[in-house]
Structures are given as C-alpha cells and as structure tokens.
Design an enzyme around this catalytic site. Structure first.
Site, PDB file in Angstrom:
ATOM      1  N   LEU A 131      59.512  -4.098 127.923  1.00 46.39           N
ATOM      2  CA  LEU A 131      60.658  -3.923 128.809  1.00 46.39           C
ATOM      3  C   LEU A 131      61.429  -5.230 128.984  1.00 46.39           C
ATOM      4  O   LEU A 131      62.666  -5.228 129.022  1.00 46.39           O
ATOM      5  CB  LEU A 131      60.181  -3.383 130.165  1.00 46.39           C
ATOM      6  CG  LEU A 131      61.293  -3.082 131.166  1.00 46.39           C
ATOM      7  CD1 LEU A 131      62.290  -2.073 130.598  1.00 46.39           C
ATOM      8  CD2 LEU A 131      60.705  -2.564 132.473  1.00 46.39           C
ATOM      9  N   GLU A 182      61.402   4.751 130.160  1.00 53.90           N
ATOM     10  CA  GLU A 182      60.095   4.448 129.572  1.00 53.90           C
ATOM     11  C   GLU A 182      59.040   5.439 130.072  1.00 53.90           C
ATOM     12  O   GLU A 182      59.129   5.932 131.201  1.00 53.90           O
ATOM     13  CB  GLU A 182      59.644   3.035 129.964  1.00 53.90           C
ATOM     14  CG  GLU A 182      60.078   1.942 129.009  1.00 53.90           C
ATOM     15  CD  GLU A 182      59.303   1.963 127.686  1.00 53.90           C
ATOM     16  OE1 GLU A 182      58.723   3.005 127.324  1.00 53.90           O
ATOM     17  OE2 GLU A 182      59.292   0.932 127.002  1.00 53.90           O
ATOM     18  N   ASP A 183      58.064   5.708 129.239  1.00 55.59           N
ATOM     19  CA  ASP A 183      56.922   6.492 129.712  1.00 55.59           C
ATOM     20  C   ASP A 183      55.967   5.614 130.509  1.00 55.59           C
ATOM     21  O   ASP A 183      55.402   6.045 131.511  1.00 55.59           O
ATOM     22  CB  ASP A 183      56.193   7.181 128.546  1.00 55.59           C
ATOM     23  CG  ASP A 183      55.824   6.221 127.436  1.00 55.59           C
ATOM     24  OD1 ASP A 183      56.533   5.207 127.254  1.00 55.59           O
ATOM     25  OD2 ASP A 183      54.837   6.473 126.726  1.00 55.59           O
ATOM     26  N   ARG A 219      50.271  13.985 122.069  1.00 52.71           N
ATOM     27  CA  ARG A 219      51.523  13.807 122.825  1.00 52.71           C
ATOM     28  C   ARG A 219      51.971  15.119 123.470  1.00 52.71           C
ATOM     29  O   ARG A 219      52.682  15.102 124.473  1.00 52.71           O
ATOM     30  CB  ARG A 219      52.648  13.326 121.899  1.00 52.71           C
ATOM     31  CG  ARG A 219      52.465  11.912 121.359  1.00 52.71           C
ATOM     32  CD  ARG A 219      53.761  11.438 120.722  1.00 52.71           C
ATOM     33  NE  ARG A 219      53.604  10.272 119.881  1.00 52.71           N
ATOM     34  CZ  ARG A 219      53.643   9.017 120.306  1.00 52.71           C
ATOM     35  NH1 ARG A 219      53.817   8.761 121.578  1.00 52.71           N
ATOM     36  NH2 ARG A 219      53.503   8.012 119.459  1.00 52.71           N
ATOM     37  N   ASP A 256      53.422  -1.528 130.873  1.00 53.66           N
ATOM     38  CA  ASP A 256      52.045  -2.014 130.875  1.00 53.66           C
ATOM     39  C   ASP A 256      52.074  -3.537 131.065  1.00 53.66           C
ATOM     40  O   ASP A 256      52.200  -4.021 132.183  1.00 53.66           O
ATOM     41  CB  ASP A 256      51.419  -1.578 129.546  1.00 53.66           C
ATOM     42  CG  ASP A 256      49.928  -1.814 129.453  1.00 53.66           C
ATOM     43  OD1 ASP A 256      49.373  -2.512 130.297  1.00 53.66           O
ATOM     44  OD2 ASP A 256      49.304  -1.294 128.517  1.00 53.66           O
ATOM     45  N   GLY A 278      56.995   7.719 123.092  1.00 58.11           N
ATOM     46  CA  GLY A 278      56.261   8.250 124.249  1.00 58.11           C
ATOM     47  C   GLY A 278      57.123   8.829 125.355  1.00 58.11           C
ATOM     48  O   GLY A 278      56.675   9.691 126.106  1.00 58.11           O
ATOM     49  N   ASP A 338      50.172   9.018 123.470  1.00 61.23           N
ATOM     50  CA  ASP A 338      49.306   9.337 122.330  1.00 61.23           C
ATOM     51  C   ASP A 338      48.058   8.466 122.249  1.00 61.23           C
ATOM     52  O   ASP A 338      47.962   7.420 122.886  1.00 61.23           O
ATOM     53  CB  ASP A 338      50.092   9.153 121.028  1.00 61.23           C
ATOM     54  CG  ASP A 338      50.309   7.680 120.693  1.00 61.23           C
ATOM     55  OD1 ASP A 338      50.726   6.921 121.596  1.00 61.23           O
ATOM     56  OD2 ASP A 338      50.034   7.277 119.558  1.00 61.23           O
TER      57      ASP A 338
END
Ligand code: PRP
Length: 200
Positions: free
Chosen positions: A113, A104-105, A170, A108, A51, A164
């Site tokens: 992470l 990172e995109d 994407r 959450d 991502g 995605d």
C-alpha cells in the site's frame, strides 16, 4: 467470530461468515457513498489484483453512487535486504484530478500500500484514500494510513472471499482461518473436500 468447520481435520475454521461480510461491506459502501456525495466526478475505485476482486464486486454494489473501476497488478520480491514492489499491470484511466480509492483485500506489512500510494499520488489525483476489507495492523512494518477498514484482524492466515493459498480457495463465500498452515503447505488440497464438498 469463529465457527468450527469439521472437514479438513480441524485445519481450518470459518473466521468471518458471509452474513457478517455482507453487513460490513455494505456499511463500507455507504461510508464511501457519503465520502463522495458531493464529488464533481465519479470516484475511480482501483482494485489491486487479485485478492480484492470479490470485495470490489460487493463493495461497488453497496455504493449508492456512480463510480468508475480500474485494476492494477503488482509483484513484490523479497531479498535479505529489502522488499521490492513493482507494477505489472497498470491503470487504463488517467487519474489526474480525479478522486481515487485504492481497494485492497488485506493490508499486512503495509509495503504494498505504501508503494501504491506513492505511485498514484505522483499522478496528481484530486484525492486519494484506501479501503481495505482486512487490516492485519499487528504485522505492520511501514506505518500507512488506511481511511476505511472492514475488520482489524489478528495475525491469522486467511483464505476465501478472494484470498488464496497457492492460487486456491479464492471462490468461497465465507472467509476462513487456516489453523495449521504447515499441514496445508504439505498438502495444498487439504481444504478442498470440506470447502467444495459437492464437487468431491
Ligand atoms: C495481498 C494483498 C495486498 C498485499 C498486502 O496480495 O492483496 O496487495 O498482499 O501485503 P503487504 O501489506 O504485506 O504488502 P497478494 O500478494 O497475496 O496477491 P493476490 O491479491 O494476488 O493474492
């Protein structure tokens, strides 16, 4: 932040458009450039596949600094008791003594992470920090420090700009919020006509 897109029967809308993305990613690039202005060696930016690839590509072009790039892929399995994360593609670089930036995109729950930071810290980097385009901080299960954040967002499902749904969507320049995830789950091609109009 939103702009209604009519195709897809109201199932989605633009959440963050390309101009705002470019502006914020540019600012993050400047921030990171300042952070490493006096570093002895170029920092290694580690993108977490898949991502974050589009974000990485724009971010490094916005950094007024020499950088190295590497990639990791991880996989996570959830069972009733716990989520297990493991590395399925490891780095090519030895990061010992180097400044490392995890790219990172989205952060959450924070599980991915947290695992990555622990795994990379064990390799003895000179420093370790994280930049994420999106932070869904309201969904955090594990507290984790994120030094550079593009946008703190509410709990909406996003696709595009690298992110995605079942491997699709994407490659859109804008980031979209999916308003009806159940509809998309029933019809994974639901957004295609609207997002890729010229091809259909
Ligand atoms: C996303 C994102 C992070 C992770 C964050 O990856 O790139 O790695 O989820 O989630 P967490 O904070 O709950 O752990 P994803 O699993 O969607 O894989 P992809 O990047 O290949 O689409």
């Amino acid at each position: 932040m939103t702009e209604v897109a009519t195709a897809g029967g109201g199932a989605y809308e633009i959440f963050i458009g390309r101009e705002r993305l470019a502006e914020r990613v540019g600012a993050l690039g400047e921030e990171l450039g300042e952070r490493f202005a006096n570093a002895p060696e170029p920092p290694i930016l580690i993108a977490v596949l898949k991502g974050s690839t589009m974000f990485l590509a724009d971010l490094i072009r916005a950094m007024p600094a020499d950088v190295a790039v590497d990639f990791m892929a991880i996989s996570s399995y959830s069972s009733n008791e716990a989520t297990q994360v493991r590395i399925v593609k490891d780095l090519e670089h030895d990061i010992t003594g180097r400044d490392v930036v995890i790219v990172e995109d989205i952060v959450d729950t924070g599980l991915t992470l947290t695992y990555l930071k622990r795994s990379l810290a064990e390799r003895g980097p000179r420093s370790l920090c994280t930049v994420t385009l999106l932070d869904k901080s309201a969904r955090r299960i594990v507290p984790v420090e994120v030094e550079h954040i593009g946008f703190d967002i509410p709990d909406v499902f996003v696709v595009g700009y690298g992110m995605d749904f079942q491997g699709r969507y994407r490659n859109t320049p804008d980031l979209y919020a999916v308003k009806d995830l159940a509809r998309l789950a029933n019809d994974p091609l639901l957004l295609v006509p609207g997002l890729f109009a010229s091809a259909h």
